[in-house]
Design an enzyme around this catalytic site. Structure first.
Site, PDB file in Angstrom:
ATOM      1  N   HIS A  87      14.579 -33.549 -40.450  1.00 15.78           N
ATOM      2  CA  HIS A  87      14.708 -32.239 -41.102  1.00 15.78           C
ATOM      3  C   HIS A  87      13.324 -31.701 -41.476  1.00 15.78           C
ATOM      4  CE1 HIS A  87      18.811 -33.852 -42.623  1.00 15.78           C
ATOM      5  NE2 HIS A  87      19.097 -32.894 -41.766  1.00 15.78           N
ATOM      6  N   LYS A 111      33.544 -32.522 -46.916  1.00 13.12           N
ATOM      7  CA  LYS A 111      33.290 -33.968 -46.855  1.00 13.12           C
ATOM      8  C   LYS A 111      32.617 -34.435 -48.149  1.00 13.12           C
ATOM      9  CE  LYS A 111      29.163 -32.998 -44.074  1.00 13.12           C
ATOM     10  NZ  LYS A 111      28.486 -33.135 -42.814  1.00 13.12           N
ATOM     11  N   ARG A 119      18.808 -31.839 -31.411  1.00 14.16           N
ATOM     12  CA  ARG A 119      18.367 -33.192 -31.070  1.00 14.16           C
ATOM     13  C   ARG A 119      18.684 -33.553 -29.635  1.00 14.16           C
ATOM     14  NH1 ARG A 119      21.304 -35.646 -36.229  1.00 14.16           N
ATOM     15  NH2 ARG A 119      22.770 -34.170 -35.325  1.00 14.16           N
ATOM     16  N   SER A 172      21.341 -38.002 -41.023  1.00 19.19           N
ATOM     17  CA  SER A 172      21.548 -38.462 -42.401  1.00 19.19           C
ATOM     18  C   SER A 172      22.626 -39.540 -42.438  1.00 19.19           C
ATOM     19  CB  SER A 172      21.963 -37.292 -43.300  1.00 19.19           C
ATOM     20  OG  SER A 172      20.964 -36.320 -43.336  1.00 19.19           O
TER      21      SER A 172
HETATM   22  O1  PNS Z   1      23.722 -30.592 -42.129  1.00 21.70           O
HETATM   23  P1  PNS Z   1      25.001 -30.048 -41.573  1.00 21.70           P
HETATM   24  O2  PNS Z   1      26.183 -30.524 -42.396  1.00 21.70           O
HETATM   25  O3  PNS Z   1      25.169 -30.342 -40.111  1.00 21.70           O
HETATM   26  O4  PNS Z   1      24.914 -28.445 -41.722  1.00 21.70           O
HETATM   27  C1  PNS Z   1      25.954 -27.608 -41.303  1.00 21.70           C
HETATM   28  C2  PNS Z   1      25.784 -26.204 -41.894  1.00 21.70           C
HETATM   29  C3  PNS Z   1      25.645 -26.272 -43.406  1.00 21.70           C
HETATM   30  C4  PNS Z   1      24.540 -25.573 -41.341  1.00 21.70           C
HETATM   31  C5  PNS Z   1      27.023 -25.371 -41.463  1.00 21.70           C
HETATM   32  O5  PNS Z   1      28.170 -26.100 -41.718  1.00 21.70           O
HETATM   33  C6  PNS Z   1      27.110 -24.052 -42.219  1.00 21.70           C
HETATM   34  O6  PNS Z   1      26.377 -23.129 -41.930  1.00 21.70           O
HETATM   35  N1  PNS Z   1      28.011 -24.019 -43.220  1.00 21.70           N
HETATM   36  C7  PNS Z   1      28.179 -22.871 -44.088  1.00 21.70           C
HETATM   37  C8  PNS Z   1      29.571 -22.273 -43.891  1.00 21.70           C
HETATM   38  C9  PNS Z   1      29.566 -21.336 -42.673  1.00 21.70           C
HETATM   39  O7  PNS Z   1      28.842 -20.370 -42.620  1.00 21.70           O
HETATM   40  N2  PNS Z   1      30.414 -21.705 -41.701  1.00 21.70           N
HETATM   41  C10 PNS Z   1      30.542 -20.977 -40.464  1.00 21.70           C
HETATM   42  C11 PNS Z   1      29.518 -21.412 -39.435  1.00 21.70           C
HETATM   43  S1  PNS Z   1      29.728 -20.500 -37.949  1.00 21.70           S
END
Ligand code: PNS
Length: 161
Positions: A19, A43, A92, A129
């Site tokens: 990150h 989660k 990645r 993570s």
């Molecule tokens: O570290 P992660 O859990 O892979 O991050 C995922 C994240 C937070 C970037 C994604 O789940 C997100 O943007 N969540 C916010 C809710 C949202 O906007 N959902 C629609 C995405 S199209």
């Protein structure tokens, strides 16, 4: 000139060197980077949103144009509220691609928010993570994969469990 402000969103449970590599590189080519920490998780997380945010603040403090904020709800709403023109994500491997593509297209379709993908440093291509937490939990050495304050926090949390 408009400020080129971008966001690096994620759960950061906890932040890894992968990150940090993306955030640092994004900070080199944009005026401002906001690291947005997702609060409304379905989660369960090892660290609370406040802990994740504090760890991030500690480890990005040397970057003057990077700040950390928590967010709830949709990332596109956070972008609108903070005058952010694009989301920056690290890719990645091919396995990341399908879902990232879907989210990028949904965010553009719904709100016109662009997503910029940066290829992950190959040193961290395998890093997540979740794997860090799993290895740390069973005594693996993750010292080369996370910054020092995160290693300390992981060790403390796992030994307290
Ligand atoms: O570290 P992660 O859990 O892979 O991050 C995922 C994240 C937070 C970037 C994604 O789940 C997100 O943007 N969540 C916010 C809710 C949202 O906007 N959902 C629609 C995405 S199209």
């Amino acid at each position: 000139m408009p400020v080129r402000r971008v966001v690096c969103p994620g759960s950061f449970d906890p932040v890894t060197n992968g990150h940090l590599d993306i955030v640092a590189r994004a900070a080199l080519i944009h005026d401002e980077v906001i690291v947005a920490v997702l609060r409304n998780q379905s989660k369960s997380t090892l660290f609370t949103v406040d802990e994740r945010t504090e760890l991030l603040r500690e480890v990005i403090s040397k970057h003057e144009n990077v700040r950390v904020q928590k967010f709830d709800g949709l990332i596109v709403d956070f972008c609108r509220a903070n005058d952010i023109s694009a989301i920056v994500k690290g890719l990645r491997a091919v396995s990341d691609f399908d879902y990232e593509m879907q989210m990028a297209q949904m965010n553009y379709n719904q709100a016109g928010v662009e997503t910029l993908f940066m290829t992950t440093n190959p040193l961290y291509a395998f890093l997540s993570s979740s794997l860090v937490k799993e290895f740390a939990k069973y005594g693996g050495d993750v010292s080369g994969l996370v910054p020092g304050p995160v290693l300390d926090a992981l060790t403390a949390r796992i030994s307290a469990a």
